[in-house]
Design a protein around this motif. Structure first.
Motif, PDB file in Angstrom:
ATOM      1  N   CYS A 211       1.021  -1.103   0.051  1.00 37.09           N
ATOM      2  CA  CYS A 211       0.016   0.027   0.198  1.00 37.09           C
ATOM      3  C   CYS A 211       0.690   1.272  -0.116  1.00 37.09           C
ATOM      4  O   CYS A 211       2.060   1.361   0.275  1.00 37.09           O
ATOM      5  CB  CYS A 211      -0.772   0.157   1.229  1.00 37.09           C
ATOM      6  SG  CYS A 211      -1.686  -1.534   1.412  1.00 37.09           S
ATOM      7  N   PRO A 212       0.246   2.347  -0.397  1.00 38.84           N
ATOM      8  CA  PRO A 212       1.181   3.661  -0.114  1.00 38.84           C
ATOM      9  C   PRO A 212       1.692   3.769   1.283  1.00 38.84           C
ATOM     10  O   PRO A 212       1.319   3.759   2.219  1.00 38.84           O
ATOM     11  CB  PRO A 212       0.066   4.679  -0.353  1.00 38.84           C
ATOM     12  CG  PRO A 212      -0.726   4.068  -1.191  1.00 38.84           C
ATOM     13  CD  PRO A 212      -1.055   2.771  -0.872  1.00 38.84           C
ATOM     14  N   ASN A 213       3.065   3.872   1.131  1.00 39.84           N
ATOM     15  CA  ASN A 213       3.962   4.091   2.577  1.00 39.84           C
ATOM     16  C   ASN A 213       3.728   2.922   3.533  1.00 39.84           C
ATOM     17  O   ASN A 213       4.114   2.912   4.616  1.00 39.84           O
ATOM     18  CB  ASN A 213       3.549   5.437   3.061  1.00 39.84           C
ATOM     19  CG  ASN A 213       3.790   6.585   2.048  1.00 39.84           C
ATOM     20  OD1 ASN A 213       2.877   7.160   1.800  1.00 39.84           O
ATOM     21  ND2 ASN A 213       5.093   6.922   1.824  1.00 39.84           N
ATOM     22  N   LEU A 214       3.292   1.701   3.293  1.00 38.77           N
ATOM     23  CA  LEU A 214       2.871   0.513   4.126  1.00 38.77           C
ATOM     24  C   LEU A 214       2.918  -0.616   3.378  1.00 38.77           C
ATOM     25  O   LEU A 214       2.421  -0.870   2.243  1.00 38.77           O
ATOM     26  CB  LEU A 214       1.736   0.838   4.840  1.00 38.77           C
ATOM     27  CG  LEU A 214       1.173  -0.098   5.735  1.00 38.77           C
ATOM     28  CD1 LEU A 214       1.918   0.280   7.100  1.00 38.77           C
ATOM     29  CD2 LEU A 214      -0.269   0.076   6.045  1.00 38.77           C
ATOM     30  N   ILE A 215       3.585  -1.940   4.148  1.00 32.83           N
ATOM     31  CA  ILE A 215       3.169  -3.160   3.607  1.00 32.83           C
ATOM     32  C   ILE A 215       2.547  -3.849   4.624  1.00 32.83           C
ATOM     33  O   ILE A 215       3.044  -3.811   5.793  1.00 32.83           O
ATOM     34  CB  ILE A 215       4.538  -4.021   3.287  1.00 32.83           C
ATOM     35  CG1 ILE A 215       5.334  -3.223   1.885  1.00 32.83           C
ATOM     36  CG2 ILE A 215       4.350  -5.175   3.280  1.00 32.83           C
ATOM     37  CD1 ILE A 215       6.586  -3.955   1.654  1.00 32.83           C
ATOM     38  N   ARG A 216       1.477  -4.607   4.377  1.00 36.40           N
ATOM     39  CA  ARG A 216       0.845  -5.517   5.169  1.00 36.40           C
ATOM     40  C   ARG A 216       1.310  -7.050   5.069  1.00 36.40           C
ATOM     41  O   ARG A 216       1.213  -7.302   3.948  1.00 36.40           O
ATOM     42  CB  ARG A 216      -0.688  -5.312   5.156  1.00 36.40           C
ATOM     43  CG  ARG A 216      -1.109  -4.022   5.441  1.00 36.40           C
ATOM     44  CD  ARG A 216      -2.595  -3.908   5.248  1.00 36.40           C
ATOM     45  NE  ARG A 216      -3.255  -2.623   5.237  1.00 36.40           N
ATOM     46  CZ  ARG A 216      -3.714  -2.092   6.427  1.00 36.40           C
ATOM     47  NH1 ARG A 216      -3.896  -2.826   7.496  1.00 36.40           N
ATOM     48  NH2 ARG A 216      -4.344  -0.941   6.608  1.00 36.40           N
ATOM     49  N   ILE A 217       1.604  -7.609   6.230  1.00 38.47           N
ATOM     50  CA  ILE A 217       2.056  -9.100   5.870  1.00 38.47           C
ATOM     51  C   ILE A 217       1.214  -9.986   6.274  1.00 38.47           C
ATOM     52  O   ILE A 217       0.717  -9.778   7.709  1.00 38.47           O
ATOM     53  CB  ILE A 217       3.706  -9.224   6.586  1.00 38.47           C
ATOM     54  CG1 ILE A 217       4.484  -8.007   6.001  1.00 38.47           C
ATOM     55  CG2 ILE A 217       4.115 -10.489   6.569  1.00 38.47           C
ATOM     56  CD1 ILE A 217       5.871  -8.118   6.982  1.00 38.47           C
ATOM     57  N   PHE A 218       0.877 -10.654   5.495  1.00 33.92           N
ATOM     58  CA  PHE A 218      -0.238 -11.998   5.762  1.00 33.92           C
ATOM     59  C   PHE A 218       0.666 -13.347   5.817  1.00 33.92           C
ATOM     60  O   PHE A 218       1.414 -13.527   4.992  1.00 33.92           O
ATOM     61  CB  PHE A 218      -1.228 -12.018   4.868  1.00 33.92           C
ATOM     62  CG  PHE A 218      -2.244 -10.798   4.978  1.00 33.92           C
ATOM     63  CD1 PHE A 218      -3.466 -10.877   5.462  1.00 33.92           C
ATOM     64  CD2 PHE A 218      -2.051  -9.481   4.354  1.00 33.92           C
ATOM     65  CE1 PHE A 218      -4.380  -9.966   5.757  1.00 33.92           C
ATOM     66  CE2 PHE A 218      -2.914  -8.546   4.479  1.00 33.92           C
ATOM     67  CZ  PHE A 218      -4.195  -8.527   4.978  1.00 33.92           C
ATOM     68  N   ARG A 219       0.047 -14.099   6.902  1.00 29.93           N
ATOM     69  CA  ARG A 219       0.558 -15.514   6.795  1.00 29.93           C
ATOM     70  C   ARG A 219      -0.946 -16.172   7.213  1.00 29.93           C
ATOM     71  O   ARG A 219      -1.548 -16.118   8.033  1.00 29.93           O
ATOM     72  CB  ARG A 219       1.472 -15.632   7.952  1.00 29.93           C
ATOM     73  CG  ARG A 219       1.929 -17.339   7.889  1.00 29.93           C
ATOM     74  CD  ARG A 219       3.033 -17.852   8.741  1.00 29.93           C
ATOM     75  NE  ARG A 219       3.578 -18.968   8.588  1.00 29.93           N
ATOM     76  CZ  ARG A 219       4.263 -19.745   9.568  1.00 29.93           C
ATOM     77  NH1 ARG A 219       4.726 -19.007  10.403  1.00 29.93           N
ATOM     78  NH2 ARG A 219       4.505 -20.834   9.248  1.00 29.93           N
TER      79      ARG A 219
END
Length: 635
Positions: free
Chosen positions: A81-89
């Protein structure tokens, strides 16, 4: 008047464009179709209604998906995302990372992974390293190059500007001034390292365009004026790497903003050391791709050889192993890669699929042993109408399907079994737009845009709708189900304990259905459609095309609950309900494998009109493996 029986045994040429209508002599005409919408094609040739999309989470402003696979059991999905990474597992968010990239920059990211480290580059931002730490914590840092014992940074260096510009240092050590023979320095040079006169200095102040102050890191051999100098190849003044990969234990950097056709390879097994040294076998390598025009490197891909994809051509870098003395660069094909976005090429069973510079083709870059060279076959030639400026690609190795997301929000899928000569395209639609796609392990994820909201969803073979919400209670049945707010205001399909309920509109977080159930699926409808190509004259005897009357169409279906077919008088359900001592009104049709038949009336005098079509939005499984049509032909 004559009678003709035509057997269509497979759809292994997929959906083909109108340009094929005149080539009835080709095998692709027999094995193709005019429309294959929202279906997947298998290697044997059958077509089935695609899997539904299960909603995982709504993610505001999400732009791109990056897979991260440490091993078969530890897989992650990065939602950028803009200025952000969301990490999923396991389809649950476990962490976030702050990033520097704005929304407009994300489509131009490139990345590569080694073990628990992901390297991400963008030509306008310092390259970053995302590392998985103990306890599934994550860290994002700028690249840190190795340093020598005397403090020199072992990073790539390059000569910029007019080659006649010379620099004169004021002294050999300490804090010194640098004077240039012509305007050169900029404010952005503060913090950048230069190499000259056998030493290294770091600028700490720019006084004017011709004078700068610097700290000596490595003592200079003398203070003579010299035009033989270099500065750090990557900086805010010169731009940063454009593409990156690993090959033969080296980190490979392909191009930068101001050096678009330059290639850098690190020392063997020391990925942050680009010291050219004395040219020994394990030392770093650097060279430019010189040809009749300057083509920017768009991607570097490891394979049988190091493959270089530029804006105007494809190249092969060979050498076994690669060393500074035996490296060879050879141009292979002249297709080019797009400039409107970074679409990383993907490996598909030993071949590399990439998007052509035109944005209207998908090519297969494959080494041919006979020619000892690469060829770039157009795998979308027969289905060119489906390729409209791809912005993302991913490959599901389990189903052998390539997913290609287009700039207009559509998606095309390619069933690719090269050794079996199966290259079959179909197109996918949803109530909204496809934005991105990514494959992690056995799961295929997509970003969709629905009513200005971005949704993270996954293809699920057990789901028959899109943006689907699932509920289950093993302890009891309910008429009232909560958690419906993601579908607020939408008309939805509902499947309760396997029974389809008439469509409803979600008005709040709760949904009340006519009867109690233990398991429910609520989601958006999508329509699958199968339309054959027009009948050909060869089916109807010699001479020009004549009037045709379809007598009957017989389908062979596998694991199918519903087929709606039109043979000229509207769509009709052709599956026969299952009897077991009496018609079971409270049970939906169980999937069956059988032949079903539909009779037709009337003549068709338009030779371009298909004789039948299958179309339905019913959330039920449907797979067609063959179609037999019986026709009468008249003068």
């Amino acid at each position: 008047m004559s009678q003709v029986i035509h057997h269509k045994t497979n759809f292994t040429s997929g959906e083909v464009s109108e340009d094929v209508l005149g080539r009835t002599d080709l095998t692709c005409y027999d094995n193709g179709a005019a429309t294959l919408k929202n279906v997947f094609i298998d290697a044997i040739g059958g077509v089935e209604r695609r899997a539904g999309l299960r909603l995982i989470e709504k993610i505001p402003n999400a732009v791109r998906l990056i897979p991260f696979t440490f091993n078969t059991e530890q897989t992650y999905l990065f939602v950028v995302c803009p200025n952000l990474i969301r990490i999923f597992r396991a389809q649950k968010q476990i962490a976030t990372l702050q990033t520097p990239w704005e929304e407009k920059d994300i489509p131009f990211l490139n990345w590569t992974q080694s073990a628990d480290t992901l390297l991400v580059v963008h030509p306008n931002y310092p390259p970053v390293m995302i590392t998985r730490q103990v306890g599934e914590t994550w860290n994002l840092t700028n690249w840190i190059y190795e340093t020598s014992q005397d403090g020199a940074i072992l990073q790539p260096y390059a000569r910029f500007g007019d080659t006649t510009i010379s620099i004169k240092p004021s002294q050999q050590s300490g804090n010194i001034s640098l004077s240039t023979s012509a305007p050169f320095f900029e404010e952005g040079h503060v913090g950048i390292r230069f190499r000259l006169n056998g030493g290294e200095v770091e600028i700490f102040n720019v006084i004017s365009s011709q004078i700068a102050e610097a700290k000596v890191i490595q003592d200079l051999k003398d203070v003579s004026e010299t035009a033989d100098w270099k500065e750090a190849a990557f900086s805010s003044v010169r731009g940063y790497p454009s593409s990156v990969t690993f090959f033969q234990s080296r980190l490979v950097i392909g191009g930068s903003r101001d050096l678009p056709n330059r290639l850098w390879l690190s020392k063997t097994a020391r990925i942050m050391n680009f010291d050219l040294g004395e040219g020994n076998d394990d030392e770093a390598i650097e060279f430019s791709i010189l040809s009749d025009q300057v083509n920017a490197i768009r991607a570097v891909v490891p394979g049988r050889h190091l493959q270089i994809f530029t804006s105007g051509a494809e190249w092969m870098v060979s050498g076994d192993p690669l060393t500074p003395t035996n490296i060879q660069l050879k141009r292979q094909t002249l297709v080019g890669s797009p400039l409107y976005a970074s679409v990383p090429p993907i490996d598909v069973s030993g071949a590399t699929l990439f998007v052509a510079a035109s944005g209207r083709e998908v090519r297969e870059f494959l080494f041919q042993d006979i020619e000892q060279a690469y060829q770039a076959k157009n795998v979308s030639l027969l289905s060119s109408h489906l390729i409209r400026y791809p912005i993302d690609m991913a490959y599901d190795a389990n189903r052998r399907i390539v997913y290609v997301v287009m700039q207009d929000g559509s998606m095309a899928t390619l069933t690719n079994y090269r050794t079996e000569n199966v290259l079959a395209w179909s197109h996918q639609e949803t109530q909204g737009l496809f934005i991105a796609v990514g494959v992690v392990g056995d799961d295929v994820y997509v970003l969709t845009k629905r009513q200005n909201e971005i949704c993270l969803e996954t293809f699920d073979d057990e789901v028959f709708t899109d943006c689907a919400l699932l509920g289950e209670d093993h302890e009891g049945a309910h008429e009232l189900w909560s958690g419906m707010s993601p579908l607020m205001g939408r008309k939805v399909k509902i499947i309760a304990d396997g029974i389809i309920i008439p469509d409803m509109t979600i008005e709040n977080d709760y949904l009340t259905i006519p009867f109690a159930c233990q398991k429910i699926e609520v989601g958006l409808a999508f329509t699958h459609e199968i339309v054959p190509l027009p009948p050909v004259s060869s089916d109807m005897g010699a001479g020009p095309l004549k009037a045709v009357r379809l007598i009957q169409a017989r389908l062979r279906v596998v694991r199918t609950s519903s087929v709606e077919m039109d043979v000229g008088n509207g769509l009709q359900e052709v599956m026969i309900p299952k009897f077991s001592g009496g018609f079971q009104m409270d049970k939906d049709q169980e999937p069956l494998t059988k032949d079903v038949c539909l009779h037709a009336l009337g003549w068709v005098r338009d030779g371009m009109t298909p004789l039948w079509r299958i179309k339905s939005e019913k959330p039920k499984p449907c797979k067609v493996v063959s179609v037999t049509t019986e026709m009468k032909v008249s003068n």
